[in-house]
Every structure is written in structure tokens, then in C-alpha cells.
Write a protein that holds these residues in place. Structure first.
Motif, short mmCIF file in Angstrom:
data_model
loop_
_atom_site.label_atom_id
_atom_site.label_comp_id
_atom_site.label_asym_id
_atom_site.label_seq_id
_atom_site.Cartn_x
_atom_site.Cartn_y
_atom_site.Cartn_z
N ASP A 1 -2.32 38.09 24.24
CA ASP A 1 -2.77 37.21 23.16
C ASP A 1 -1.78 36.07 23.03
O ASP A 1 -0.66 36.13 23.56
CB ASP A 1 -2.88 37.99 21.85
N VAL A 2 -2.17 35.02 22.32
CA VAL A 2 -1.28 33.91 22.03
C VAL A 2 -1.41 33.56 20.54
O VAL A 2 -2.48 33.78 19.93
CB VAL A 2 -1.60 32.67 22.89
N GLU A 3 -0.31 33.05 19.99
CA GLU A 3 -0.30 32.61 18.60
C GLU A 3 0.04 31.12 18.57
O GLU A 3 0.90 30.65 19.31
CB GLU A 3 0.73 33.40 17.79
N LEU A 4 -0.64 30.41 17.67
CA LEU A 4 -0.49 28.96 17.54
C LEU A 4 -0.15 28.65 16.09
O LEU A 4 -0.75 29.20 15.17
CB LEU A 4 -1.77 28.25 17.97
N ASN B 1 -17.98 20.49 26.99
CA ASN B 1 -18.04 21.92 27.27
C ASN B 1 -17.95 22.68 25.93
O ASN B 1 -17.04 22.45 25.13
CB ASN B 1 -16.87 22.30 28.17
N PRO B 2 -18.90 23.58 25.66
CA PRO B 2 -18.86 24.30 24.36
C PRO B 2 -17.56 25.07 24.17
O PRO B 2 -17.07 25.16 23.04
CB PRO B 2 -20.07 25.24 24.46
N LEU B 3 -17.01 25.65 25.23
CA LEU B 3 -15.76 26.39 25.09
C LEU B 3 -14.63 25.45 24.70
O LEU B 3 -13.78 25.79 23.86
CB LEU B 3 -15.45 27.11 26.41
N LYS B 4 -14.60 24.26 25.27
CA LYS B 4 -13.57 23.29 24.92
C LYS B 4 -13.73 22.84 23.47
O LYS B 4 -12.75 22.65 22.74
CB LYS B 4 -13.66 22.09 25.86
N VAL B 5 -14.99 22.67 23.04
CA VAL B 5 -15.23 22.27 21.64
C VAL B 5 -14.75 23.34 20.68
O VAL B 5 -14.14 23.06 19.63
CB VAL B 5 -16.73 21.97 21.45
N ALA B 6 -14.97 24.64 21.05
CA ALA B 6 -14.51 25.73 20.18
C ALA B 6 -13.00 25.76 20.10
O ALA B 6 -12.43 26.02 19.02
CB ALA B 6 -15.04 27.05 20.72
N VAL B 7 -12.32 25.48 21.20
CA VAL B 7 -10.86 25.46 21.17
C VAL B 7 -10.37 24.31 20.30
O VAL B 7 -9.39 24.45 19.54
CB VAL B 7 -10.31 25.37 22.61
N SER C 1 -3.42 34.08 15.37
CA SER C 1 -3.64 34.53 16.74
C SER C 1 -4.96 33.98 17.25
O SER C 1 -5.93 33.80 16.50
CB SER C 1 -3.64 36.06 16.80
N ALA C 2 -5.03 33.75 18.55
CA ALA C 2 -6.25 33.22 19.15
C ALA C 2 -7.35 34.25 19.15
O ALA C 2 -8.53 33.94 18.90
CB ALA C 2 -5.96 32.75 20.59
N LEU C 3 -7.00 35.53 19.42
CA LEU C 3 -8.03 36.57 19.41
C LEU C 3 -8.53 36.85 18.01
O LEU C 3 -9.71 37.18 17.80
CB LEU C 3 -7.47 37.85 20.06
N GLU C 4 -7.66 36.75 17.00
CA GLU C 4 -8.10 36.94 15.62
C GLU C 4 -9.10 35.86 15.22
O GLU C 4 -10.12 36.13 14.57
CB GLU C 4 -6.89 36.91 14.67
N TYR C 5 -8.81 34.62 15.62
CA TYR C 5 -9.76 33.54 15.32
C TYR C 5 -11.08 33.78 16.03
O TYR C 5 -12.15 33.50 15.49
CB TYR C 5 -9.15 32.20 15.75
N LEU D 1 -8.54 32.85 26.05
CA LEU D 1 -7.09 32.66 26.09
C LEU D 1 -6.71 31.59 27.14
O LEU D 1 -5.83 30.76 26.90
CB LEU D 1 -6.40 33.98 26.43
N TYR D 2 -7.38 31.61 28.28
CA TYR D 2 -7.11 30.59 29.29
C TYR D 2 -7.40 29.20 28.76
O TYR D 2 -6.65 28.25 28.98
CB TYR D 2 -7.94 30.85 30.56
N GLN D 3 -8.50 29.05 28.03
CA GLN D 3 -8.87 27.74 27.52
C GLN D 3 -7.93 27.29 26.41
O GLN D 3 -7.60 26.10 26.32
CB GLN D 3 -10.32 27.79 26.99
N VAL D 4 -7.44 28.23 25.60
CA VAL D 4 -6.48 27.87 24.54
C VAL D 4 -5.17 27.38 25.17
O VAL D 4 -4.61 26.37 24.76
CB VAL D 4 -6.25 29.07 23.61
#
Length: 406
Positions: free
Chosen positions: A400-403, A323-329, A344-348, A362-365
Motif C-alpha cells: 500500500d502507499v500513503e499520500l 483514462n478513467p483510472l487516471k481521472v480517479a487518481v 492510504s490509497a487502498l482505503e480511498y 497502486l501502480y497508477q497512484v
């Protein structure tokens, strides 16, 4: 029939006179001591219905009718029941139970035994009276009130029996065994009389009275149906007597036949499905399957060639694209590892100019973080960023989420 009754009555009275000592001992003591009398005599009195055993483990006692005869003849007020209704019997039983408890508390053994004997006699007499009433009602039903000669008299007798059954049922509702249990307390004799014996008998009598009531209603309906047909027949006979020259018309030759003469029962009753019959389950399932297969269109039948061959070869390898979204995460996680910084996930998402919806991202992250194995998950820390819901308390809105690396 009168001779048979006369002979049976003489035989019963002679038996009463021949065994008067046994009967009076049972009357005075309340029960019969079987060991002190001839077993053959006891057996004869049992077969004659003069003695009965209330329970399998109880002693033999006099029947209620014999005791009532002796009480009336001897004018003995000790055990005579003046009022035979249920309310009076219940009040008497409660009073004697209180007398017995008081005598037992005062260690007056003689009075306690006397009160217990009186209480036992009242309880067993009351239960015997209930059973006798039920037997009388069943006798009336089985005889269909044959001691009266007209249908109207049978209906009146039936209504009287119904009122008697209703009074008995209403009276039995007065027995509250919770109250009797409080009266009996922990005294074994009182609990056996007021709870065990009385409750079993009242339960049986209540069920029997319910069945009797149903049979009386059924019999009353049949009597009223007979009365209606009798009235119709009497009316017809009266009409023919007043009009002796009356001749019925040929209703079959009329153009419009009256509905009264044009009524006939169906030869076959309407069919219906018995869904509660387990034997029809397979047939019903087949019927439902056929209903689902109904089609109004013409079906095109394709002929299939049955003579064909096939070969079994090795299965070719194939790849399922990620899945492209999974690959991006996954790339986002790798970027955090390479930089070692908190991001931050949104900043990335904005920096990489990824064409994904922010909410889906955000759900995928979050899902990618939760799906990591435990040995890999311990190297990361994920913190949600948001605010409480302004309307509904207890809800936290994640924006948002931060990692970062742990």
C-alpha cells in the motif's frame, strides 16, 4: 654450362685474391670501414656477394660462406660455430651477452668491445644462416626438386624439407624475447642486437617458413597424385603386355553401364548465392522481396478510378477522452488536498468503492505522483507501505502507499 661455371668461379677467386686486404680487414675487424677503402672496390665486392649489409644503418660485413671458408682454412677457433642448430646459437648468444655485461660492469672496455664484436657476428651469422636456409628451400620448391630423377625421390626430398622446416620453426619458438629483454636491460647495444634486429629477422623468417611449409604440402600432394596416375598407367601397360589380345567391350551398348564409365562432370556448376559479394546485395534484396510477395491464392484486382477530385477543408477539432483510472487518481490527489489528512490509497479505493484492481490502482497512484511537475510534486509526500521479501533478501514488497501534504 660447365664452362660458364668455370669462368664465374675463376673470376670470383681472382676477385678474392685481388682484394684480399679488404676481405681480411673485414674478417679481423668484423666489418668494413668504407672510408678507408676505394668505393669502387667496395661496390664490386657487394655485387659479387662477398660483402653484405645486415641493416641499412649497419656497416658492411663478410657473407657467412666467405667467413666460414676463412675460419676453416685458418683454423681460427675464435668465431667458428661448431653446432649450427638454433638451440646452440641461442645459448651462444646468451653467453656472449653475459660476458659483455660483465666486462662492461668491470669497466674493461677492450674486453667489452671484443665480446660485443663476437656477439654481433654470432647474431648476424645466425640471421644470415636463417635467410640462407629459406633461400635454399625456395630454390628446391621452384625447381620442384629437379636434382632427383624419380617421383619417389622427389617425395622423399619433399618430406625431408618439411622436417627441416618443422625443426626450424620449433627452434625459433625457443627465442623468448621477454627473457632476451631482461638480459639486455637498458644497454642500447644489446637491445639493438637482441631485440630490434633479431626480432625483426625472426618474424620475417617465421612468416616465410610458414609460406614455405604450405607450398611444400601443396607440392607433395601433386607428386602423390602423379605417382598414383603413374602406377595406374603402369598397371594398364602391364595388363596389356600380359594379355595382348585384350579388346575393351562396348560399354555404351550395355543395358547397365558401370558407374566408372558413366561419370561425367556437370556442364554447369550448381548455382549458389555469394552473400559476401557486396555487388549482389541489391539483387538479393529484390529476390527476397519477391519471395515474400509470393501468394498461392488468386488475387482480386480492384480497379481504382483515377479521375477523381478532392477538396482541402479545415481539420475538425476532436477530443481524446482521459483514462478513467487516471481521472480517479487525480480525484484522489484532490481529496488529499481538500482534507489535508494522510490517507492510504487502498482505503480511498474501498471508501469510494472504485471498480479497479488494487495492484493497478497502486501502480497508477505511484505513476501519477512521479509524473507531477517538480513545482507541484514538492507539495506532496508519498510513502510506500510493505514488508521485506521472506525468501529473497534485498527485495521490498509494497502492499500500500500513503499520500499526504508536505
Amino acid at each position: 654450362m660447365s664452362n660458364n661455371l668455370h669462368q664465374a668461379g675463376v673470376k670470383l677467386l681472382k676477385q678474392l685474391a685481388r682484394h684480399a686486404d679488404v676481405i681480411m680487414d673485414a674478417y679481423l675487424a668484423g666489418s668494413v670501414n668504407e672510408s678507408s677503402h676505394d668505393p669502387a672496390v667496395i661496390e664490386k665486392l657487394k655485387k659479387s656477394g662477398l660483402l653484405w649489409r645486415p641493416e641499412p644503418d649497419q656497416e658492411l660485413r663478410l657473407k657467412r660462406s666467405v667467413r666460414a671458408l676463412l675460419e676453416e682454412g685458418l683454423s681460427d677457433e675464435r668465431n667458428r660455430q661448431i653446432d649450427s642448430n638454433v638451440g646452440s646459437a641461442l645459448a651462444t648468444i646468451k653467453t656472449l651477452a653475459d660476458h659483455y655485461k660483465e666486462a662492461r660492469h668491470n669497466v674493461d672496455h677492450g674486453a667489452a668491445e671484443a665480446y660485443l664484436a663476437d656477439l654481433s657476428e654470432h647474431v648476424y651469422s645466425f640471421t644470415d644462416s636463417l635467410r640462407y636456409s629459406i633461400r635454399v628451400l625456395w630454390g628446391r620448391i621452384n625447381n620442384e626438386f629437379g636434382y632427383v630423377g624419380t617421383i619417389n625421390a622427389k617425395i622423399r626430398e619433399n618430406e625431408l624439407a618439411q622436417s627441416q622446416v618443422s625443426e626450424l620453426l620449433n627452434g625459433l619458438e625457443m627465442f623468448q624475447f621477454s627473457e632476451l629483454g631482461e638480459i639486455a636491460g637498458d644497454i642500447r647495444e644489446l637491445r639493438r642486437l637482441l631485440i630490434t634486429s633479431l626480432q625483426d629477422t625472426l618474424s620475417y623468417c617465421t612468416q616465410e617458413l610458414s609460406v614455405v611449409q604450405g607450398r611444400l604440402f601443396e607440392l607433395l600432394g601433386r607428386f602423390r597424385q602423379i605417382r598414383g596416375r603413374t602406377r595406374l598407367l603402369k598397371g594398364w601397360l602391364l595388363h596389356t603386355s600380359l594379355h595382348p589380345d585384350y579388346q575393351p567391350d562396348n560399354h555404351a551398348g550395355h543395358n547397365n553401364v558401370p558407374a566408372l564409365f558413366n561419370y561425367a562432370e556437370a556442364i554447369l556448376k550448381p548455382a549458389h548465392v555469394d552473400v559476401s559479394n557486396p555487388h549482389h546485395e541489391l539483387d538479393l534484396m529484390n529476390m527476397v522481396a519477391q519471395v515474400k510477395a509470393i501468394s498461392r491464392d488468386e488475387r482480386i484486382v480492384t480497379q481504382r478510378d483515377s479521375n477523381f477530385t478532392f477538396e482541402i477543408t479545415d481539420v475538425e477539432d476532436f477530443d481524446i477522452p482521459d483514462n478513467p483510472l487516471k481521472v480517479a487518481v487525480d480525484e484522489y490527489f484532490c481529496a488529499i488536498i481538500d482534507s489535508g489528512l494522510r490517507q492510504s490509497a487502498l482505503e480511498y479505493l474501498e471508501q469510494q468503492q472504485l471498480n479497479w484492481d488494487s495492484e493497478s490502482w497502486l501502480y497508477q497512484v505511484i505513476g501519477g505522483y512521479e509524473a507531477l511537475p517538480m513545482e507541484h510534486k514538492q507539495y506532496f509526500e508519498l510513502e510506500p507501505i510493505g514488508k521485506p521479501d521472506p525468501i529473497y533478501t534485498g527485495n521490498f514488497i509494497v502492499t500500500d502507499v500513503e499520500l499526504w501534504l508536505a
